[in-house]
Design a protein around this motif. Sequence first.
Motif, PDB file in Angstrom:
ATOM      1  N   VAL A 186      21.742 -30.556  18.269  1.00 36.95           N
ATOM      2  CA  VAL A 186      22.920 -30.998  17.385  1.00 36.95           C
ATOM      3  C   VAL A 186      23.636 -30.208  16.287  1.00 36.95           C
ATOM      4  N   VAL A 187      22.645 -29.948  15.714  1.00 31.87           N
ATOM      5  CA  VAL A 187      22.886 -29.129  14.618  1.00 31.87           C
ATOM      6  C   VAL A 187      23.526 -27.812  14.710  1.00 31.87           C
ATOM      7  N   ILE A 188      22.796 -27.005  15.582  1.00 34.18           N
ATOM      8  CA  ILE A 188      23.027 -25.483  15.635  1.00 34.18           C
ATOM      9  C   ILE A 188      24.030 -25.348  16.826  1.00 34.18           C
ATOM     10  N   TRP A 189      24.523 -26.486  17.581  1.00 38.93           N
ATOM     11  CA  TRP A 189      25.528 -26.353  18.781  1.00 38.93           C
ATOM     12  C   TRP A 189      26.732 -25.460  18.623  1.00 38.93           C
ATOM     13  N   ARG A 190      27.499 -25.789  17.412  1.00 36.28           N
ATOM     14  CA  ARG A 190      28.583 -24.913  17.486  1.00 36.28           C
ATOM     15  C   ARG A 190      28.404 -23.545  17.098  1.00 36.28           C
ATOM     16  N   PRO A 191      27.542 -23.269  16.305  1.00 36.23           N
ATOM     17  CA  PRO A 191      27.559 -21.621  15.763  1.00 36.23           C
ATOM     18  C   PRO A 191      26.684 -20.994  17.028  1.00 36.23           C
ATOM     19  N   LEU A 192      25.808 -21.666  17.662  1.00 35.02           N
ATOM     20  CA  LEU A 192      24.759 -21.020  18.771  1.00 35.02           C
ATOM     21  C   LEU A 192      25.803 -20.939  20.140  1.00 35.02           C
ATOM     22  N   THR A 193      26.869 -21.679  20.114  1.00 34.67           N
ATOM     23  CA  THR A 193      27.710 -21.703  21.245  1.00 34.67           C
ATOM     24  C   THR A 193      28.684 -19.969  21.061  1.00 34.67           C
ATOM     25  N   PHE A 194      28.876 -19.949  19.790  1.00 39.52           N
ATOM     26  CA  PHE A 194      29.672 -18.895  19.405  1.00 39.52           C
ATOM     27  C   PHE A 194      28.885 -17.605  19.442  1.00 39.52           C
ATOM     28  N   ALA A 195      27.912 -17.750  19.059  1.00 43.27           N
ATOM     29  CA  ALA A 195      26.728 -16.598  19.047  1.00 43.27           C
ATOM     30  C   ALA A 195      26.054 -16.046  20.619  1.00 43.27           C
ATOM     31  N   SER A 196      26.458 -17.170  21.165  1.00 45.83           N
ATOM     32  CA  SER A 196      25.907 -16.885  22.930  1.00 45.83           C
ATOM     33  C   SER A 196      27.146 -16.518  23.472  1.00 45.83           C
ATOM     34  N   ALA A 197      28.649 -16.720  23.069  1.00 44.75           N
ATOM     35  CA  ALA A 197      29.608 -16.296  23.889  1.00 44.75           C
ATOM     36  C   ALA A 197      29.964 -14.752  23.435  1.00 44.75           C
ATOM     37  N   ASP A 198      29.798 -14.659  22.037  1.00 42.92           N
ATOM     38  CA  ASP A 198      30.148 -13.186  21.886  1.00 42.92           C
ATOM     39  C   ASP A 198      29.520 -12.910  20.592  1.00 42.92           C
ATOM     40  N   PRO A 199      28.057 -12.442  20.488  1.00 42.69           N
ATOM     41  CA  PRO A 199      27.220 -12.183  19.530  1.00 42.69           C
ATOM     42  C   PRO A 199      27.488 -11.324  18.464  1.00 42.69           C
ATOM     43  N   GLU A 200      28.366 -10.090  18.947  1.00 40.37           N
ATOM     44  CA  GLU A 200      28.851  -8.963  17.994  1.00 40.37           C
ATOM     45  C   GLU A 200      29.944  -9.541  17.109  1.00 40.37           C
ATOM     46  N   VAL A 201      30.948 -10.218  17.632  1.00 43.48           N
ATOM     47  CA  VAL A 201      31.978 -11.101  16.958  1.00 43.48           C
ATOM     48  C   VAL A 201      31.175 -11.996  15.943  1.00 43.48           C
ATOM     49  N   ALA A 202      30.407 -12.860  16.415  1.00 41.69           N
ATOM     50  CA  ALA A 202      29.668 -13.857  15.672  1.00 41.69           C
ATOM     51  C   ALA A 202      28.967 -13.466  14.459  1.00 41.69           C
ATOM     52  N   GLU A 203      28.369 -12.297  14.774  1.00 41.46           N
ATOM     53  CA  GLU A 203      27.578 -11.509  13.588  1.00 41.46           C
ATOM     54  C   GLU A 203      28.485 -11.014  12.489  1.00 41.46           C
ATOM     55  N   ALA A 204      29.546 -10.460  13.015  1.00 40.37           N
ATOM     56  CA  ALA A 204      30.543  -9.683  12.108  1.00 40.37           C
ATOM     57  C   ALA A 204      31.267 -10.935  11.218  1.00 40.37           C
ATOM     58  N   ARG A 205      31.351 -12.087  11.704  1.00 39.21           N
ATOM     59  CA  ARG A 205      32.111 -13.319  10.997  1.00 39.21           C
ATOM     60  C   ARG A 205      30.743 -13.881  10.403  1.00 39.21           C
ATOM     61  N   GLY A 206      29.665 -13.242   9.844  1.00 41.06           N
ATOM     62  CA  GLY A 206      28.732 -14.042   8.988  1.00 41.06           C
ATOM     63  C   GLY A 206      27.602 -15.076   9.716  1.00 41.06           C
ATOM     64  N   VAL A 207      27.697 -15.232  11.170  1.00 42.03           N
ATOM     65  CA  VAL A 207      26.826 -16.272  11.716  1.00 42.03           C
ATOM     66  C   VAL A 207      25.526 -15.433  11.901  1.00 42.03           C
ATOM     67  N   PRO A 208      24.647 -16.278  11.562  1.00 43.00           N
ATOM     68  CA  PRO A 208      23.025 -15.603  11.512  1.00 43.00           C
ATOM     69  C   PRO A 208      22.440 -15.820  12.968  1.00 43.00           C
ATOM     70  N   VAL A 209      23.064 -14.587  13.834  1.00 45.28           N
ATOM     71  CA  VAL A 209      22.605 -14.734  15.406  1.00 45.28           C
ATOM     72  C   VAL A 209      21.361 -14.581  15.535  1.00 45.28           C
ATOM     73  N   ARG A 210      20.531 -13.933  14.824  1.00 43.91           N
ATOM     74  CA  ARG A 210      19.084 -13.721  15.117  1.00 43.91           C
ATOM     75  C   ARG A 210      18.282 -14.893  14.758  1.00 43.91           C
ATOM     76  N   SER A 211      18.780 -15.479  13.624  1.00 38.17           N
ATOM     77  CA  SER A 211      18.053 -16.774  13.251  1.00 38.17           C
ATOM     78  C   SER A 211      18.293 -17.871  14.132  1.00 38.17           C
ATOM     79  N   LEU A 212      19.555 -18.017  14.622  1.00 39.52           N
ATOM     80  CA  LEU A 212      19.758 -18.938  15.524  1.00 39.52           C
ATOM     81  C   LEU A 212      19.091 -18.725  16.814  1.00 39.52           C
TER      82      LEU A 212
END
Length: 293
Positions: free
Chosen positions: A160-186
């Motif tokens: 529940v806590v990581i659902w939204r950022p993980l969805t973003f990181a799963s759909a487009d990891p490059e864009v998510a990382e560019a926007r500051g989403v901690p892709v590797r940690s997630l």
Amino acid sequence: MTLADSVWHQIFAFDNYGELLTLVRNSLVVGAALGLVGGLAGVFVIMRDLPFAVHGISELSFAGASAALLAGVNIVGGSIAGSLVAAGAIGVLGARARDRNSVIGILMPFGLGLGVLFLALYKGRAANKFGLLTGQIVAVDTPQTAWLLGTSALVLVVLVVIWRPLTFASADPEVAEARGVPVRSLSFVFMLALGLTVALSVQVVGALLVLTLVVTPAAAAARVTASPVLLPLLSVVFAVVSIEGGILLALGGSIPISPYVTTISFALYVACRLVGGRRTRRRGARRTVPRLA
């Protein structure tokens, strides 16, 4: 009694069914919890192309459970420990898909070999050995129920806590990382949550058939919808129906639970694939129909 009648009675027998239901009360409660977390985790397993990772984690979970069985300690705890080791190794060493698959390919035979070794050394009931591979429905006692429900709650909170950022990181990891989403940690956190989910599933369907709870329901749901709301909902419903239906059917027979769960899960997948294919053909037909001048 003919051979066919004998086989049928082994698969489906409902004598004294009402009395037998009391034996699986804990299993039904645990099954509902596993269906919930397995269905939700499965959505990301499909999105991130991790079915092979699920199978790899299950082998180490099997090794951990076998070691706990041999040592005479809590089997659920051993299964969780093995899963977390595998999930952590995959998360740390397998950042890229190629590396990840190589790591999993190494972990799987190692975990399976350790599990077979521990079971060979174990001198207790053969049913305990067999249950780790193919599942069992009446062995969930009260302490195990507490472990399983507590771990399920932990996984649910993490998802529940990581659902939204993980969805973003799963759909487009490059864009998510560019926007500051901690892709590797997630990714690492999700792998640990997936490890716990696999460990829980091993307790009911066994190490060999974990995919039927963590992958098949989400794959079936993905055939009929891409909605971010309906997809996880259907995945959970399919997982719960598969495991609860499998428990109720297996109760009347004399064979392990896993064939029932896998059959229900596979039937749901086939039905969803047929429905999805029909919708696709209808859309294609509409697009090819020429417009009248």
